[in-house]
Scaffold this motif. Structure first.
Motif, PDB file in Angstrom:
ATOM      1  N   TYR A 239       0.826  -1.205   0.000  1.00  0.00           N
ATOM      2  CA  TYR A 239       0.000   0.000   0.000  1.00  0.00           C
ATOM      3  C   TYR A 239       0.858   1.251   0.000  1.00  0.00           C
ATOM      4  O   TYR A 239       2.005   1.242   0.452  1.00  0.00           O
ATOM      5  CB  TYR A 239      -0.902   0.021   1.237  1.00  0.00           C
ATOM      6  CG  TYR A 239      -1.793  -1.187   1.376  1.00  0.00           C
ATOM      7  CD1 TYR A 239      -1.433  -2.239   2.210  1.00  0.00           C
ATOM      8  CD2 TYR A 239      -2.991  -1.263   0.689  1.00  0.00           C
ATOM      9  CE1 TYR A 239      -2.247  -3.357   2.349  1.00  0.00           C
ATOM     10  CE2 TYR A 239      -3.817  -2.375   0.816  1.00  0.00           C
ATOM     11  CZ  TYR A 239      -3.438  -3.411   1.646  1.00  0.00           C
ATOM     12  OH  TYR A 239      -4.251  -4.512   1.778  1.00  0.00           O
ATOM     13  N   LEU A 240       0.269   2.339  -0.471  1.00  0.00           N
ATOM     14  CA  LEU A 240       0.882   3.652  -0.338  1.00  0.00           C
ATOM     15  C   LEU A 240      -0.208   4.608   0.119  1.00  0.00           C
ATOM     16  O   LEU A 240      -1.105   4.949  -0.655  1.00  0.00           O
ATOM     17  CB  LEU A 240       1.495   4.136  -1.655  1.00  0.00           C
ATOM     18  CG  LEU A 240       2.273   5.443  -1.558  1.00  0.00           C
ATOM     19  CD1 LEU A 240       3.538   5.251  -0.715  1.00  0.00           C
ATOM     20  CD2 LEU A 240       2.637   5.973  -2.948  1.00  0.00           C
ATOM     21  N   GLN A 241      -0.144   4.979   1.382  1.00  0.00           N
ATOM     22  CA  GLN A 241      -1.069   5.971   1.924  1.00  0.00           C
ATOM     23  C   GLN A 241      -0.491   7.346   1.654  1.00  0.00           C
ATOM     24  O   GLN A 241       0.629   7.648   2.078  1.00  0.00           O
ATOM     25  CB  GLN A 241      -1.254   5.765   3.427  1.00  0.00           C
ATOM     26  CG  GLN A 241      -2.168   6.791   4.083  1.00  0.00           C
ATOM     27  CD  GLN A 241      -3.613   6.689   3.607  1.00  0.00           C
ATOM     28  OE1 GLN A 241      -4.154   5.599   3.506  1.00  0.00           O
ATOM     29  NE2 GLN A 241      -4.217   7.838   3.327  1.00  0.00           N
ATOM     30  N   MET A 242      -1.243   8.170   0.953  1.00  0.00           N
ATOM     31  CA  MET A 242      -0.776   9.490   0.555  1.00  0.00           C
ATOM     32  C   MET A 242      -1.669  10.546   1.195  1.00  0.00           C
ATOM     33  O   MET A 242      -2.868  10.607   0.891  1.00  0.00           O
ATOM     34  CB  MET A 242      -0.801   9.613  -0.970  1.00  0.00           C
ATOM     35  CG  MET A 242      -0.018   8.523  -1.674  1.00  0.00           C
ATOM     36  SD  MET A 242       0.111   8.782  -3.459  1.00  0.00           S
ATOM     37  CE  MET A 242      -1.614   8.629  -3.924  1.00  0.00           C
ATOM     38  N   ASN A 243      -1.106  11.338   2.066  1.00  0.00           N
ATOM     39  CA  ASN A 243      -1.828  12.413   2.748  1.00  0.00           C
ATOM     40  C   ASN A 243      -1.262  13.769   2.344  1.00  0.00           C
ATOM     41  O   ASN A 243      -0.151  13.850   1.812  1.00  0.00           O
ATOM     42  CB  ASN A 243      -1.728  12.243   4.259  1.00  0.00           C
ATOM     43  CG  ASN A 243      -2.339  10.943   4.758  1.00  0.00           C
ATOM     44  OD1 ASN A 243      -3.304  10.423   4.185  1.00  0.00           O
ATOM     45  ND2 ASN A 243      -1.786  10.409   5.832  1.00  0.00           N
ATOM     46  N   SER A 244      -2.015  14.802   2.622  1.00  0.00           N
ATOM     47  CA  SER A 244      -1.578  16.178   2.326  1.00  0.00           C
ATOM     48  C   SER A 244      -1.077  16.291   0.892  1.00  0.00           C
ATOM     49  O   SER A 244      -0.002  16.846   0.639  1.00  0.00           O
ATOM     50  CB  SER A 244      -0.484  16.612   3.314  1.00  0.00           C
ATOM     51  OG  SER A 244      -0.946  16.534   4.641  1.00  0.00           O
ATOM     52  N   LEU A 245      -1.836  15.773  -0.016  1.00  0.00           N
ATOM     53  CA  LEU A 245      -1.406  15.736  -1.416  1.00  0.00           C
ATOM     54  C   LEU A 245      -1.262  17.140  -1.992  1.00  0.00           C
ATOM     55  O   LEU A 245      -2.020  18.062  -1.636  1.00  0.00           O
ATOM     56  CB  LEU A 245      -2.387  14.908  -2.248  1.00  0.00           C
ATOM     57  CG  LEU A 245      -2.212  13.403  -2.081  1.00  0.00           C
ATOM     58  CD1 LEU A 245      -3.452  12.649  -2.523  1.00  0.00           C
ATOM     59  CD2 LEU A 245      -0.995  12.925  -2.873  1.00  0.00           C
ATOM     60  N   LYS A 246      -0.293  17.264  -2.878  1.00  0.00           N
ATOM     61  CA  LYS A 246       0.010  18.530  -3.546  1.00  0.00           C
ATOM     62  C   LYS A 246      -0.125  18.347  -5.055  1.00  0.00           C
ATOM     63  O   LYS A 246       0.025  17.221  -5.560  1.00  0.00           O
ATOM     64  CB  LYS A 246       1.449  18.953  -3.220  1.00  0.00           C
ATOM     65  CG  LYS A 246       1.761  19.060  -1.742  1.00  0.00           C
ATOM     66  CD  LYS A 246       3.239  19.380  -1.521  1.00  0.00           C
ATOM     67  CE  LYS A 246       3.571  19.470  -0.039  1.00  0.00           C
ATOM     68  NZ  LYS A 246       5.012  19.768   0.180  1.00  0.00           N
TER      69      LYS A 246
END
Length: 112
Positions: free
Chosen positions: A79-86
């Motif tokens: 998995y790749l949890q991606m937060n605060s995406l830009k």
């Protein structure tokens, strides 16, 4: 036959989150280091995050503190949890098991 199938990409607003999944088959998953790469239009493919069979992780400086890579050996999935995406995270994201094994990619688009 090795197969890596990514899912979870999509369109999200800046500041939002997505979780990518990569389901693997045809390999002894628990013994493999896995990684996520990305490629933006006109740019080279770059490493985003990697995880060893022993759960050691490494990240590109640009995603440290925002992205988290993890694995579930029972599900043969990384998995790749991606937060605060830009907006600059916009790219096609690829899963790899090394040895030339790549998934087909999943598009992530972050709007400003």
């Amino acid at each position: 036959q090795v197969q890596l199938v990514e899912s979870g990409g999509g369109l999200v607003q800046a500041g939002g989150s997505l979780r990518l999944s990569c389901a693997a088959s045809g390999i002894i998953f628990k013994f493999r280091a896995m990684a996520w790469y990305r490629q933006a239009p006109g740019k080279q493919r770059e490493l985003v995050a990697g995880i060893t069979s022993g759960d050691n992780t490494n990240y590109a400086d640009s995603v440290k503190g925002r992205f988290t890579i993890s694995r579930d050996n029972a599900r043969n999935t990384v998995y790749l949890q991606m937060n605060s995406l830009k907006p600059e995270d916009t790219a096609v994201y690829y899963c790899t098991a090394g040895a030339g094994y790549w998934g087909q990619g999943t598009q992530v688009t972050v709007s400003s």
